[in-house]
Design a protein around this motif. Sequence first.
Motif, PDB file in Angstrom:
ATOM      1  N   LEU A 127       0.827  -1.201   0.000  1.00 16.16           N
ATOM      2  CA  LEU A 127       0.000   0.000   0.000  1.00 16.16           C
ATOM      3  C   LEU A 127       0.865   1.256   0.000  1.00 16.16           C
ATOM      4  N   LEU A 128       1.894   1.240   0.837  1.00 13.91           N
ATOM      5  CA  LEU A 128       2.804   2.384   0.912  1.00 13.91           C
ATOM      6  C   LEU A 128       3.484   2.627  -0.435  1.00 13.91           C
ATOM      7  N   LEU A 129       3.938   1.548  -1.079  1.00 16.17           N
ATOM      8  CA  LEU A 129       4.640   1.695  -2.360  1.00 16.17           C
ATOM      9  C   LEU A 129       3.689   2.122  -3.477  1.00 16.17           C
ATOM     10  N   LEU A 130       2.445   1.682  -3.411  1.00 20.44           N
ATOM     11  CA  LEU A 130       1.465   2.154  -4.395  1.00 20.44           C
ATOM     12  C   LEU A 130       1.293   3.664  -4.315  1.00 20.44           C
ATOM     13  N   ALA A 185      -0.671   5.543  11.936  1.00 15.32           N
ATOM     14  CA  ALA A 185      -0.291   5.341  13.342  1.00 15.32           C
ATOM     15  C   ALA A 185       1.187   4.994  13.488  1.00 15.32           C
ATOM     16  N   SER A 186       1.791   4.427  12.435  1.00 15.62           N
ATOM     17  CA  SER A 186       3.206   4.062  12.510  1.00 15.62           C
ATOM     18  C   SER A 186       4.123   5.215  12.109  1.00 15.62           C
ATOM     19  N   GLY A 187       3.540   6.384  11.774  1.00 16.85           N
ATOM     20  CA  GLY A 187       4.337   7.561  11.469  1.00 16.85           C
ATOM     21  C   GLY A 187       4.459   7.888  10.003  1.00 16.85           C
ATOM     22  N   VAL A 188       3.803   7.122   9.126  1.00 16.29           N
ATOM     23  CA  VAL A 188       3.847   7.413   7.695  1.00 16.29           C
ATOM     24  C   VAL A 188       2.866   8.554   7.419  1.00 16.29           C
ATOM     25  N   PRO A 189       3.310   9.629   6.774  1.00 19.29           N
ATOM     26  CA  PRO A 189       2.431  10.799   6.564  1.00 19.29           C
ATOM     27  C   PRO A 189       1.460  10.581   5.405  1.00 19.29           C
ATOM     28  N   VAL A 190       0.368   9.870   5.667  1.00 18.87           N
ATOM     29  CA  VAL A 190      -0.667   9.638   4.654  1.00 18.87           C
ATOM     30  C   VAL A 190      -1.690  10.769   4.755  1.00 18.87           C
ATOM     31  N   TYR A 247      -6.204   9.118  -1.229  1.00 15.70           N
ATOM     32  CA  TYR A 247      -5.067   9.089  -0.315  1.00 15.70           C
ATOM     33  C   TYR A 247      -3.785   9.376  -1.091  1.00 15.70           C
ATOM     34  N   ARG A 248      -2.882  10.111  -0.444  1.00 21.16           N
ATOM     35  CA  ARG A 248      -1.558  10.353  -1.009  1.00 21.16           C
ATOM     36  C   ARG A 248      -0.568  10.529   0.132  1.00 21.16           C
ATOM     37  N   LEU A 249       0.723  10.448  -0.200  1.00 18.39           N
ATOM     38  CA  LEU A 249       1.753  10.705   0.790  1.00 18.39           C
ATOM     39  C   LEU A 249       2.075  12.188   0.818  1.00 18.39           C
ATOM     40  N   LEU A 250       2.488  12.668   1.958  1.00 16.56           N
ATOM     41  CA  LEU A 250       2.891  14.064   2.091  1.00 16.56           C
ATOM     42  C   LEU A 250       3.993  14.372   1.100  1.00 16.56           C
ATOM     43  N   ASP A 251       3.893  15.514   0.434  1.00 20.73           N
ATOM     44  CA  ASP A 251       4.881  15.888  -0.587  1.00 20.73           C
ATOM     45  C   ASP A 251       6.299  15.743  -0.043  1.00 20.73           C
ATOM     46  N   GLY A 252       7.151  15.075  -0.852  1.00 20.77           N
ATOM     47  CA  GLY A 252       8.551  14.933  -0.472  1.00 20.77           C
ATOM     48  C   GLY A 252       8.869  13.672   0.306  1.00 20.77           C
ATOM     49  N   TYR A 253       7.838  12.955   0.765  1.00 18.01           N
ATOM     50  CA  TYR A 253       8.103  11.744   1.548  1.00 18.01           C
ATOM     51  C   TYR A 253       8.382  10.571   0.621  1.00 18.01           C
ATOM     52  N   ARG A 254       9.456   9.809   0.886  1.00 16.03           N
ATOM     53  CA  ARG A 254       9.778   8.588   0.153  1.00 16.03           C
ATOM     54  C   ARG A 254      10.314   7.566   1.131  1.00 16.03           C
ATOM     55  N   THR A 255      10.022   6.295   0.822  1.00 16.56           N
ATOM     56  CA  THR A 255      10.564   5.204   1.625  1.00 16.56           C
ATOM     57  C   THR A 255      11.485   4.367   0.765  1.00 16.56           C
ATOM     58  N   ARG A 256      12.473   3.762   1.374  1.00 16.23           N
ATOM     59  CA  ARG A 256      13.348   2.817   0.681  1.00 16.23           C
ATOM     60  C   ARG A 256      13.129   1.401   1.219  1.00 16.23           C
ATOM     61  N   LEU A 257      11.979   1.175   1.824  1.00 11.64           N
ATOM     62  CA  LEU A 257      11.641  -0.144   2.333  1.00 11.64           C
ATOM     63  C   LEU A 257      11.173  -0.988   1.144  1.00 11.64           C
ATOM     64  N   ALA A 317       9.855   1.499  -6.761  1.00 17.43           N
ATOM     65  CA  ALA A 317      10.156   2.429  -5.670  1.00 17.43           C
ATOM     66  C   ALA A 317      11.649   2.577  -5.444  1.00 17.43           C
ATOM     67  N   ALA A 318      12.427   1.527  -5.760  1.00 21.59           N
ATOM     68  CA  ALA A 318      13.864   1.572  -5.510  1.00 21.59           C
ATOM     69  C   ALA A 318      14.623   2.303  -6.607  1.00 21.59           C
TER      70      ALA A 318
END
Length: 325
Positions: free
Chosen positions: A9-12, A44-49, A59-69, A107-108
């Motif tokens: 979900l996060l990577l989508l 709740a885990s701190g991801v800025p959705v 739904y979207r991620l806060l501008d500028g947020y990226r994960t390398r998970l 994502a990578a």
Amino acid sequence: MRADRLVSLLLLLQNRGRLTAPELAAELEVSVRTVYRDVEALAASGVPVVAERGPLGGYRLLDGYRTRLTGLSEAEAGALLLAALPGQARELGLGPVLASARRKVGAALPDAAAERMRLVGERFHLDAAGWFREPDPAGHLAAVAGAVWERRVVRARYRRWRGEVRRELCPLGIVLKGGLWYLVAASGERADGPVRTYRIARLAEAEVTGTRFARPAGFDLAAYWARSAERLAAAVRQETAVVRLSPRAVKLLPMLFGAAGSEAVESAGEPDAAGWVEVRLPVEAEAVAVGDLLRLGAEAEVLGPAGLRAAVARTVAELAGRYEG
């Protein structure tokens, strides 16, 4: 597992930007209610959705947020080999795994490479099935594929032309040829029997047992398949027909007879005054060859062997009599 779904979900959201709950549910193959719970868990885990209301919301991620998970599981790494064949990956039971792997790879990658990957998927499509033919039913394909991965013996009931047989098989590999799925397997519980090819659509039963087998050392699936295909071609086309072809039939021959037709045209003699040429064409047994050659209609004349010429003449005479009546 829920952890894998949360990563997906996060990577989508990272790869595609704003998505609605129904869109996420369709991608993840879960209910909309499950999406709501998963989004709450990410937040709740701190991801800025960010949730946006309205017809253009989602739904979207806060501008500028990226994960390398983005670490690939073993199954996802293997599924990437089927990235160009998503339909066939689904038939093998690897559809969700492949989708997850592609999201992680996307994502990578750096932004430019990720965009290139997206454009390739958008502009190139590989369709492995043949024209004008329904795909084989592959009811046991996913189960057999699992047995290949896990090296488990399969108790099979197989439909042959001469009737059904029951066998214990050690599945060594799966091949997709012309839109048809084939199982390559050794007989017996220890994989010490002969290796044969089975069309998966003809498996009436396929029970995956708990018995594991040792894969034969040095077995090469691609090499086996190449040898098997050569043997089949040699066994099927044992006769050579001498055929006289019109200019139109010369164009038709490769389309109707494939590589054998192309090779026959390439080695044809000089055209006569009417533009017809003489070729030598490998054909199957007489009963099959007559039907195959008659597909050329009046644009071809069978010169030999004498038996094949006579068989074609008899069939043409019977057809003429039927239509004249």
